[in-house]
Write an enzyme that holds these catalytic residues in place. Structure first.
Site, short mmCIF file in Angstrom:
data_model
loop_
_atom_site.label_atom_id
_atom_site.label_comp_id
_atom_site.label_asym_id
_atom_site.label_seq_id
_atom_site.Cartn_x
_atom_site.Cartn_y
_atom_site.Cartn_z
N SER A 142 0.83 -1.21 0.00
CA SER A 142 0.00 0.00 0.00
C SER A 142 0.86 1.25 0.00
CB SER A 142 -0.90 0.01 1.25
OG SER A 142 -1.51 1.26 1.44
N TYR A 167 -2.39 -0.05 10.23
CA TYR A 167 -2.59 -0.66 8.90
C TYR A 167 -1.32 -0.51 8.06
CZ TYR A 167 -4.04 -1.04 4.03
OH TYR A 167 -4.12 -1.38 2.69
#
Length: 359
Positions: A142, A167
């Site tokens: 990501s 995350y």
């Protein structure tokens, strides 16, 4: 070539699975269909792949006439015996690992889910791939790994040791775990750092969905950091095209990671442009024919002000070239949204913290 796609009921996983099937690959998809957001949307994606909800609820495996080259298992990444058994009995040539607990703000509220799915689950995929001698593991990272970095555009050579959320930390951890398996066991791994993906069948917690819902219902639209946000918005078809290019290069036996002695590499995969959030909102207004009511808000915890991908490596190694501009991409999404929710009840209110700019 037999390909496993984890998270095939998810946004990107669904689009990738459909594309691979149309290209003629033999695909096995797995998903736990969790309730992070509306499971009805996940079941509808699977329905588009020819997998009925009734079949999933009655038996652990489903095949269909629409795509005879697709198999589906409802399965959780954390269930190590089930994952190992699947690999042992299926003979996968390549794994595309997209399943994960998504969301930046949700990681503040429910951190354990990220450790379970993104750390333990990824370990299970790595270990199963090693034991089964998988030829190549492609996995989703990501843009959030860049965290508090300020050098733009983001390059894979930049330091990523300052994640702004749990995350992001789990995605960085995935890259480190993959590197260790590539180094110690020679498992070829390629990580793809996705940049703010949007498009039809998207996640309800993402910017495109939240903005379209608020504007169409003429409700106040929360715009964080007083509107001073920029994002490298990337249309899902361009993302899928990039993933397929990586997969097909591996399928031809050409290592995508030949730059070093370790069969490991990480790439940015985005549009390669950063645009102001206001431009994105304006395009939605144009397509809906409705003026947004903006509610300016402070910066959210765990968020960052701007993302912008340096995609030169993807261009050079895979001839990757994103082609869908924001105006076209927004039109495609709004067209889908309008048709889909004309047939459905209104989108479910999220049971998680809204996060309009998560990566």
């Amino acid at each position: 070539m037999k390909i496993l796609v984890t998270g095939c009921a998810g946004f990107i996983g669904f689009h990738l699975t459909r594309e691979l099937l149309q290209l003629g690959y033999e695909v096995t998809g797995i998903d736990n269909i969790n309730d992070y957001y509306d499971v009805g949307l996940k079941y509808d994606r699977l329905s588009e792949l020819g997998i009925s909800r009734a079949d999933i609820s009655s038996i652990p495996f489903s095949s269909n006439l629409k795509y005879p080259n697709l198999k589906f298992y409802k399965m959780d990444l954390v269930d190590q015996p089930a994952i190992f058994s699947l690999f042992e009995n299926s003979g996968f040539d390549l794994v595309c690992h997209l399943a994960a607990q998504a969301g930046v703000r949700y990681s503040i509220a429910q951190p354990q889910r990220y450790i379970d799915s993104n750390i333990q689950g990824f370990f299970n995929i790595l270990e199963a791939s090693r034991k089964s001698a998988v030829r190549h593991l492609v996995y989703a990272s990501s843009s959030s790994v860049y965290g508090l970095g300020t050098t733009l555009p983001f390059s894979t050579g930049e330091n990523t040791d300052q994640p702004a959320s749990l995350y992001a930390a789990t995605k960085k951890c995935n890259e480190l775990m993959a590197h260790s398996y590539s180094h110690v066991f020679g498992l070829p791994t390629t990580g793809l750092r996705f940049f703010t993906v949007y498009g039809p069948w998207g996640r309800p917690d993402m910017a495109m969905f939240l903005f379209t819902k608020a504007i169409s219902e003429q409700k106040p639209l929360q715009v964080f950091n007083q509107g001073n946000m920029k994002r490298d918005f990337t249309y899902v078809d361009d993302i899928v095209d990039g993933i397929v290019k990586v997969i097909e290069k591996a399928a031809r036996g050409i290592a995508s990671t030949g730059k070093t002695a370790i069969p490991y590499h990480v790439y940015n995969i985005g549009r390669g442009k950063s645009i102001p959030l206001e431009e994105f909102i304006t395009e939605i207004e144009k397509q809906l024919g409705v003026k947004a009511m903006r509610e300016l808000m402070p910066m959210q915890a765990g968020d960052i002000a701007e993302t912008w991908s340096d995609i030169d490596e993807m261009r050079n190694d895979f001839r990757y070239q994103p082609h869908v501009d924001v105006a076209t991409g927004v039109k495609h999404f709004v067209d889908w949204y309008s048709v889909y929710y004309a047939k459905q009840k209104a989108p479910q209110e999220l049971s998680v913290l809204d996060e309009p700019l998560s990566q």
